[in-house]
Design a protein around this motif. Structure first.
Motif, mmCIF file in Angstrom:
data_model
loop_
_atom_site.group_PDB
_atom_site.id
_atom_site.type_symbol
_atom_site.label_atom_id
_atom_site.label_comp_id
_atom_site.label_asym_id
_atom_site.label_seq_id
_atom_site.Cartn_x
_atom_site.Cartn_y
_atom_site.Cartn_z
ATOM 1 N N GLY A 39 0.443 -1.125 0.044
ATOM 2 C CA GLY A 39 0.003 0.178 -0.059
ATOM 3 C C GLY A 39 0.769 1.088 -0.045
ATOM 4 O O GLY A 39 0.553 2.222 -0.706
ATOM 5 N N PHE A 40 1.922 1.220 0.831
ATOM 6 C CA PHE A 40 2.701 2.364 0.914
ATOM 7 C C PHE A 40 3.412 2.407 -0.390
ATOM 8 O O PHE A 40 3.566 3.917 -0.991
ATOM 9 N N LEU A 41 4.056 1.476 -1.135
ATOM 10 C CA LEU A 41 4.590 1.677 -2.357
ATOM 11 C C LEU A 41 3.905 1.941 -3.342
ATOM 12 O O LEU A 41 3.928 2.971 -4.244
ATOM 13 N N MET A 42 2.720 1.770 -3.309
ATOM 14 C CA MET A 42 1.889 2.113 -4.336
ATOM 15 C C MET A 42 1.396 3.587 -4.204
ATOM 16 O O MET A 42 1.472 4.142 -5.214
ATOM 17 N N ARG A 43 1.346 3.935 -3.087
ATOM 18 C CA ARG A 43 0.758 5.491 -2.661
ATOM 19 C C ARG A 43 1.923 6.239 -3.539
ATOM 20 O O ARG A 43 1.764 7.296 -4.254
ATOM 21 N N ARG A 44 3.211 5.894 -3.103
ATOM 22 C CA ARG A 44 4.279 6.872 -3.521
ATOM 23 C C ARG A 44 4.514 6.737 -5.019
ATOM 24 O O ARG A 44 4.615 7.777 -5.492
ATOM 25 N N ALA A 45 4.163 5.529 -5.609
ATOM 26 C CA ALA A 45 4.535 5.629 -7.076
ATOM 27 C C ALA A 45 3.241 6.301 -7.655
ATOM 28 O O ALA A 45 3.548 7.006 -8.549
ATOM 29 N N GLN A 46 2.071 6.292 -7.058
ATOM 30 C CA GLN A 46 0.965 7.234 -7.564
ATOM 31 C C GLN A 46 1.338 8.927 -7.384
ATOM 32 O O GLN A 46 0.869 9.321 -8.150
ATOM 33 N N GLN A 47 1.904 8.996 -6.310
ATOM 34 C CA GLN A 47 2.066 10.344 -6.007
ATOM 35 C C GLN A 47 3.053 10.906 -7.129
ATOM 36 O O GLN A 47 2.894 12.049 -7.720
#
Lengths: 166, 166
Positions: A39-47
DNA sequence: GCAATTTCATTTGTATACTAACAATAATTG
DNA sequence: CAATTATTGTTAGTATACAAATGAAATTGC
């Protein structure tokens, strides 16, 4: 000016784990490393992706969801607002706001559906249709820039894996 | 299997979805399939992840960003609000709201920093510390459920690829 | 030592995103 | 056909997210 490096600036985060000498009363840390969670990695990638999107689309360009709606409408047919929401993975409440803002900017039109009094049909305006080719060009550049850190094979693998997570 | 580029160049394109009989004045559809773009796939994967998060954490549980802040604070040290934001990939304006809501719920405390009048030090409250073990347990279940459609090897590959997109 | 710069936190404004509740209309079924 | 159910769209409320502007405090640069 502006462009305050939002989050990514000088790493306050050592790549190393969040270790803590097992001190007295503190709760046991367990083996949970936030930075490695999906979840954290996806959030950063999306940012990062959204930042790229805004840079390439420009200040007066559409947002990602606004573009998604326009892209689906560019097939040419009038679509009910809720159906358009489903096609673009947006809640009825969310697509309503997106369409309202596109309408304010003169890019889409809303019409009553003669066959169903509940429905609102949405379509691109002339101005919206004219904007499509340029937007598609930029959208391709956005996808390319987002995936730039990866090789072609890696990018294909990522897309295939992401597609299975929905 | 090398289906399409999706990276930059305009190349030949087989398999056209989004059919459109080349009608009069409409713009050419181009070979852009929204559902295959990295941004769209990430948004959908995140929507699913957040739904899983809320289901497992429960109605009175923290949100993903609230949990991220608590997780970093669980190391035990007091951290300035902005630094905590950088550690959790949040803007100063975003972390402010997150911390404010955690404080309203009695999970964190905000203290002035004696060495720097600008800073606000944030730490878990006793109630927040007590909640941590249960939250970490649930957080692990959330990551597992999100990655459930993939094998272990696939999940590892996905995480490695995502980590390179930031 | 002090001006210029940087950092920290806040406020305001815009834009997703979802839940829940609601009214109007269609579709279904007993 | 009437009653129930489903669908469509809207509104209100909560929670991210980020940009831009601001004020206060600390660092730096000379």
């Amino acid at each position: 000016m502006s462009r305050q490096d939002s989050v990514a600036d000088t790493a306050a985060k050592p790549t190393a784990r969040q270790r803590k000498p097992s001190s007295a009363g503190t709760a046991a840390p367990m083996d949970y490393i936030l930075d490695e969670q999906v979840g954290f990695l996806m959030r950063r990638a999306q940012q990062r992706h959204i930042a790229i999107f805004q840079r390439i689309m420009g200040d007066d360009g559409p947002t990602p969801t606004q573009f998604a709606a326009m892209s689906k409408l560019s097939a040419g047919e009038e679509i009910s607002q809720n159906l358009l929401g489903r096609m673009t993975a947006m809640d009825p409440a969310t697509i309503k706001g997106v369409i309202a803002r596109l309408e304010e900017r003169g890019l889409v039109e809303r019409l009553p559906d003669p066959d169903d009094q509940r429905r609102v049909r949405v379509r691109l305006s002339a101005k919206g249709r004219e904007a499509i080719p340029g937007l598609l060009e930029k959208a391709k550049a956005i996808s390319a820039a987002t995936l730039a850190p990866l090789s072609r094979e890696e990018a294909e693998r990522l897309l295939a894996l992401l597609a299975r997570l929905d």
